[in-house]
Design a protein around this motif. Sequence first.
Motif, mmCIF file in Angstrom:
data_model
loop_
_atom_site.group_PDB
_atom_site.id
_atom_site.type_symbol
_atom_site.label_atom_id
_atom_site.label_comp_id
_atom_site.label_asym_id
_atom_site.label_seq_id
_atom_site.Cartn_x
_atom_site.Cartn_y
_atom_site.Cartn_z
ATOM 1 N N SER A 89 0.820 -1.211 0.000
ATOM 2 C CA SER A 89 0.000 0.000 0.000
ATOM 3 C C SER A 89 0.852 1.258 0.000
ATOM 4 N N SER A 90 2.080 1.169 0.485
ATOM 5 C CA SER A 90 2.942 2.349 0.586
ATOM 6 C C SER A 90 4.009 2.428 -0.490
ATOM 7 N N ASP A 91 4.290 1.286 -1.154
ATOM 8 C CA ASP A 91 5.372 1.264 -2.137
ATOM 9 C C ASP A 91 4.995 0.356 -3.304
ATOM 10 N N PRO A 92 4.666 0.913 -4.454
ATOM 11 C CA PRO A 92 4.261 0.094 -5.600
ATOM 12 C C PRO A 92 5.332 -0.881 -6.060
ATOM 13 N N GLU A 93 6.590 -0.601 -5.753
ATOM 14 C CA GLU A 93 7.672 -1.484 -6.173
ATOM 15 C C GLU A 93 7.860 -2.665 -5.230
ATOM 16 N N SER A 94 7.273 -2.578 -4.057
ATOM 17 C CA SER A 94 7.448 -3.626 -3.047
ATOM 18 C C SER A 94 6.319 -4.653 -3.143
ATOM 19 N N ALA A 95 6.675 -5.905 -3.425
ATOM 20 C CA ALA A 95 5.677 -6.963 -3.595
ATOM 21 C C ALA A 95 5.240 -7.528 -2.250
#
Length: 356
Positions: A148-154
């Motif tokens: 929810s806070s980082d689009p790059e973090s899966a």
Amino acid sequence: MGCFLTHLTILSIAALSPLFHFISSVELNDHQASLGELPRAVALRTTPEDLLQVPQGAPFKIALFADLHFGEDAWTRWGPRQDESSVKVMSTILDKEHPGGEDCSFKGTPRLELMKNELAHNALSYSRSGPHNLWPSISNYVLQLSSSSDPESAVAFMYFLDSGGGSYPEVISSAQVEWFDRKSQEINPDSRVPYAFCSVVIFANQTTGFMRVLKSSLCFLQPNGALPNRVPEIVFWHIPSQAYKKVAPRFYVRRNCVGSLFMENVAPQEAEMGIMKLLEKRPSVKAVFVGHNHGLDWCCPYKKLWLCFARHTGYGGYGNWPRGARILEITQQPFSIKSWIRMEDGHSHSEVLLSS
């Protein structure tokens, strides 16, 4: 338009159609949801979002609509009535307006044509065709669920494999297994990397001075030597693998299985070509979800993962068991996958934690 789920992704498994028909999202304000109010009117998207993302402060939810059997006996009165009933099941479960006026009958269209039509005309779909070298399968792909806070973090990876059916062999082929192996190592390589001993219990004999390792545990290491942050994985296909037959409850002995429908034997794929052995070796794989058997809705532990059936949603096909859908709820922090069955009449049952 209302919805009992704060954030919902819809996955539809239609027999003899591509593995999953569509994925779309709807949202409801948290305060409105707590009060049971209808949400304010919002403009509907006409294209899929760039990514699937856990909503801020809420779980990500998935509805599995299995075995819709759209288009059966389309030339009779019975066929279209079944399609309408199937749509009403989905509408009831999603608690929204019936989409009236939309033609949902496939009228026996071949699988390949269904997939082409899906990609060409369903603007909200996340479905993918190919890869073309994995014939006879039609559709194999992976979607990333982002933080929810980082689009790059899966937060999780969701794999979709075509298990065949109809005029296609009912298998996940060795070519698909190789594709899954390559793809999963490319995007989530920490599941099988070099390891080191994280803890060791040693017994020392004071008389002889001999030392013996009693217990040890392994920790997988990243290339820089740090402990990895493995991304959990869940896998979807339609026809159960032969492992489902091995783990299936027998003679009312259900072990640690959770469900309400144990009404038939598992009808598995024609052959096992390595996908289950591969999944068993990946500690990041939490669960596999299938449909196909209308009289089964259980989840059973298998090795270090869970094998789950969805719930028969469609009014076509065989069986008169009450219709419903399997719901998945993914929480980001701390990570968890919870699942239950939501029925056409609105009640839920068979809740199980799949990430333990």
